[in-house]
Design a protein around this motif. Structure first.
Motif, PDB file in Angstrom:
ATOM      1  N   HIS A   1       0.825  -1.199   0.000  1.00 48.78           N
ATOM      2  CA  HIS A   1       0.000   0.000   0.000  1.00 48.78           C
ATOM      3  C   HIS A   1       0.866   1.257   0.000  1.00 48.78           C
ATOM      4  CE1 HIS A   1      -3.501   2.496   0.672  1.00 48.78           C
ATOM      5  NE2 HIS A   1      -2.889   3.073   1.710  1.00 48.78           N
ATOM      6  N   GLU A   2       1.956   1.221   0.744  1.00 47.40           N
ATOM      7  CA  GLU A   2       2.833   2.396   0.800  1.00 47.40           C
ATOM      8  C   GLU A   2       3.435   2.695  -0.564  1.00 47.40           C
ATOM      9  OE1 GLU A   2       2.891  -0.183   2.871  1.00 47.40           O
ATOM     10  OE2 GLU A   2       1.942   0.834   4.588  1.00 47.40           O
TER      11      GLU A   2
ATOM     12  N   ARG B   1       0.697   4.119  -2.847  1.00 47.23           N
ATOM     13  CA  ARG B   1       0.384   5.519  -2.527  1.00 47.23           C
ATOM     14  C   ARG B   1       1.484   6.440  -3.058  1.00 47.23           C
ATOM     15  NH1 ARG B   1      -1.725   7.965   3.262  1.00 47.23           N
ATOM     16  NH2 ARG B   1      -1.601  10.176   2.672  1.00 47.23           N
TER      17      ARG B   1
ATOM     18  N   GLY C   1      -2.092  10.137  -4.572  1.00 50.60           N
ATOM     19  CA  GLY C   1      -1.790   9.117  -3.579  1.00 50.60           C
ATOM     20  C   GLY C   1      -2.694   9.246  -2.372  1.00 50.60           C
ATOM     21  N   GLN C   2      -2.948  10.477  -1.957  1.00 53.86           N
ATOM     22  CA  GLN C   2      -3.844  10.709  -0.821  1.00 53.86           C
ATOM     23  C   GLN C   2      -5.269  10.296  -1.165  1.00 53.86           C
ATOM     24  OE1 GLN C   2      -3.753  14.741   0.613  1.00 53.86           O
ATOM     25  NE2 GLN C   2      -5.439  14.421   2.069  1.00 53.86           N
TER      26      GLN C   2
ATOM     27  N   TYR D   1      -6.189   8.000  -3.322  1.00 50.68           N
ATOM     28  CA  TYR D   1      -6.220   6.539  -3.372  1.00 50.68           C
ATOM     29  C   TYR D   1      -6.279   5.962  -1.961  1.00 50.68           C
ATOM     30  CZ  TYR D   1      -4.472   1.773  -4.078  1.00 50.68           C
ATOM     31  OH  TYR D   1      -4.302   0.412  -4.065  1.00 50.68           O
ATOM     32  N   ALA D   2      -5.442   6.458  -1.074  1.00 51.00           N
ATOM     33  CA  ALA D   2      -5.427   5.968   0.302  1.00 51.00           C
ATOM     34  C   ALA D   2      -6.757   6.239   0.989  1.00 51.00           C
ATOM     35  CB  ALA D   2      -4.286   6.622   1.073  1.00 51.00           C
TER      36      ALA D   2
ATOM     37  N   ALA E   1      -9.233   3.452   2.539  1.00 46.94           N
ATOM     38  CA  ALA E   1      -9.514   3.571   3.966  1.00 46.94           C
ATOM     39  C   ALA E   1     -11.017   3.624   4.217  1.00 46.94           C
ATOM     40  CB  ALA E   1      -8.842   4.824   4.523  1.00 46.94           C
TER      41      ALA E   1
ATOM     42  N   GLU F   1      -4.062  -5.636  -3.657  1.00 52.77           N
ATOM     43  CA  GLU F   1      -3.049  -5.260  -2.664  1.00 52.77           C
ATOM     44  C   GLU F   1      -2.891  -6.352  -1.613  1.00 52.77           C
ATOM     45  OE1 GLU F   1      -3.443  -1.681  -0.515  1.00 52.77           O
ATOM     46  OE2 GLU F   1      -2.675  -0.401  -2.120  1.00 52.77           O
TER      47      GLU F   1
END
Length: 531
Positions: free
Chosen positions: A112-113, A116, A127-128, A130-131, A135, A229
């Motif tokens: 995941h990191e 992102r 990236g934000q 997507y996260a 979430a 993922e």
């Protein structure tokens, strides 16, 4: 009339696809006398591996990867036993990627990191976004996966929905469900600034039987990303047919019985209850319960006497809408594909597209009966994950075109004549495949010289291989919202029951829909007391 000497079972399962295999294995292992009947000579339905091109090259003729199975209840119940029976997975930390015509690309990994960071590099803020999307799914996981994976007409599911409303408030519940209905195209355009990040996610809704413009497709894209993922892109070592072999061992070892070339032509009904089946050769098998892994039109139009089907149910089955067709191109290669973009050489599944608008346009063209001018090309590289599928140093490609007309009447590019409008002729099939190879060769310069063999399966070829693939639709029917959840496959019946007592309906045409999850088979086995 059935005779007292007819073989008697507790359960008969019609069909041998993933849901049938799961249902039969669970029932047999619980001590039930169970019989699975497959009309074709080969078990597995859409799970098969064949030497389609050159001897020694093992191609997954239809379905291939198992991410849905690995995260579902059937694998939780049977996974250990299946591995003991010989099932073995090969996997990758780079499950998928997208390639645009200009050479730009983006890889989705199992980190995941890393994902992102890659999205953020494509454009600040992506990236934000997507996260945040993943979430949100994670925060609502009990509700999301409760609705996607459980029987809907059950108190357990109602308690899940009510629990969410109680804990987070009814406004949150209604708001989340409303956002979940957002089409993927709208979500991707609103939340992502880079066309590249949007292009990475958009094609995956096609594998859910949806268009990026369909309601709920944004949620499905997010669920797919989370799944990839979480478990990567597992494929079966040696070919997907080894899945069937492992299930067959479990079933036979538990006392279950399996027959191939056993075409069921009638579900026998007495006084409103299923009592068994009649085969095309006249044989009769009796059972207290019959489980059919078929389409609604087949169940209510072919297998049941029309006097046993309520008029409203018969009308619904006749109105069942099938989706787009599918084409597959299988290639045997003398050497590894040398992509222009080196980062793609170890990716399990590559989509080639211009992006969200291109996917939407191709879907629209296919639904109107046209060969898409620029179809989404899905390229799986099985030998990157599993070298045993080809001789040493050789490779295979599994190419899928999920946006094909079931009955072609035109070419959106205007380059190909349609010799028999409405029909996939061999000439049209091969000419359209040539167009796809031309596109692939632009990105894989060594492709043409390395091709040792090619096999092309048009929607018509798929339909001929499996009675459930109507018109080459691999998803058991259109997966639009009106044919999903409570309304798949019927607005009248509940869960996997039918108007006939003791007759159950499973498979891609039923909730939770298509894919190699085995979930509907799991639920019916549970209803019959197997889990």
């Amino acid at each position: 009339m059935a005779q007292s000497s007819d073989p008697v079972f507790d359960v008969i399962v019609v069909g041998s696809g993933m849901n049938s295999l799961v249902c039969t294995a669970l029932l047999a292992r619980s001590g039930r006398r169970v019989l699975m009947l497959e009309r074709e000579a080969q078990l597995g339905g859409c799970i098969r591996t064949d030497e389609l091109t050159v001897p020694g090259f093992h191609h997954d003729t239809l379905s291939t990867a198992h991410p849905l199975f690995m995260v579902g209840p059937a694998y939780a119940a049977l996974g250990k036993a299946l591995h003991e029976a010989g099932l073995e997975y090969c996997n990758t930390s780079q499950p998928t990627a997208v390639l645009l015509p200009d050479g730009r690309h983006l890889v989705l990994s199992t980190s995941h990191e890393q994902n992102r960071a890659a999205f953020e590099q494509a454009h600040a803020g992506d990236g934000q976004a997507y996260a945040a999307a993943l979430a949100n799914v994670q925060a609502n996981a009990p509700l999301v996966f409760g609705l996607l994976g459980n029987e809907l007409w059950r108190w357990k599911t109602l308690r899940t929905v009510a629990g969410t409303a109680w804990k987070q408030g009814p406004r949150h519940l209604v708001g989340f469900m409303g956002r979940s209905l957002t089409p993927a195209s709208a979500w991707l355009r609103q939340d992502f600034k880079s066309d590249l990040t949007a292009a990475l996610l958009a094609p995956w809704v096609l594998h859910c039987g949806l268009s990026p413009d369909a309601p709920l497709s944004s949620l499905m894209a997010q669920v797919v990303a989370m799944t990839l993922e979480g478990v990567g892109l597992p494929i079966v070592k040696g070919g997907n047919a080894n899945t069937v072999l492992a299930f067959e061992r479990l079933i036979r070892d538990a006392g279950g019985r399996i027959e191939t070339q056993a075409d069921v032509v009638r579900v026998r009904v007495e006084q409103g209850r299923a009592t068994g089946v009649t085969l095309a050769d006249g044989r009769v098998y009796r059972a207290a319960n019959v489980v059919c892994n078929v389409t609604p039109t087949q169940l209510y139009g072919r297998l049941l006497d029309q006097t046993e089907v309520p008029e409203a149910v018969r009308a619904e089955a006749q109105a069942w809408r099938y989706g787009k067709g599918n084409m597959q191109i299988h290639l045997a290669l003398d050497e590894a594909p040398q992509w222009n973009v080196e980062a793609l050489r170890d990716v399990g599944y590559v989509h080639i597209t211009r992006g969200v608008d291109a996917v939407s346009r191709a879907v629209n063209e296919a639904e109107r009966g046209s060969l898409p001018a620029e179809p989404t090309i899905c390229v799986a590289q099985p030998t990157v994950l599993d070298p045993t599928r080809a001789p040493p140093g050789k490779h295979i490609l599994w190419v899928q075109l999920p946006e094909c007309p079931r009955h072609p009447v035109a070419d959106a590019l205007g380059a190909l004549a349609i010799p028999e409008p409405g029909n996939w002729t061999a000439g049209l099939r091969d000419a359209y495949a040539d167009r796809i190879i031309d596109t692939l060769a632009q990105h894989i310069p060594n492709l043409r010289r390395s091709i040792l063999g090619r096999a092309v399966l048009s929607p018509a070829d798929l339909a001929a291989m499996n009675i459930n693939l109507v018109g080459g639709d691999p998803y058991g029917g259109d997966c639009g919202l009106d044919q999903s959840f409570f309304w798949r496959p019927s607005r009248i019946n509940r869960n996997h029951s039918t108007p006939v007592r003791g007759l159950w309906h499973i498979g891609a045409s039923t909730h939770p829909g298509p894919g190699l999850g085995g979930t509907s088979g799991f639920h019916v086995a549970s209803a019959l007391g197997a889990t």
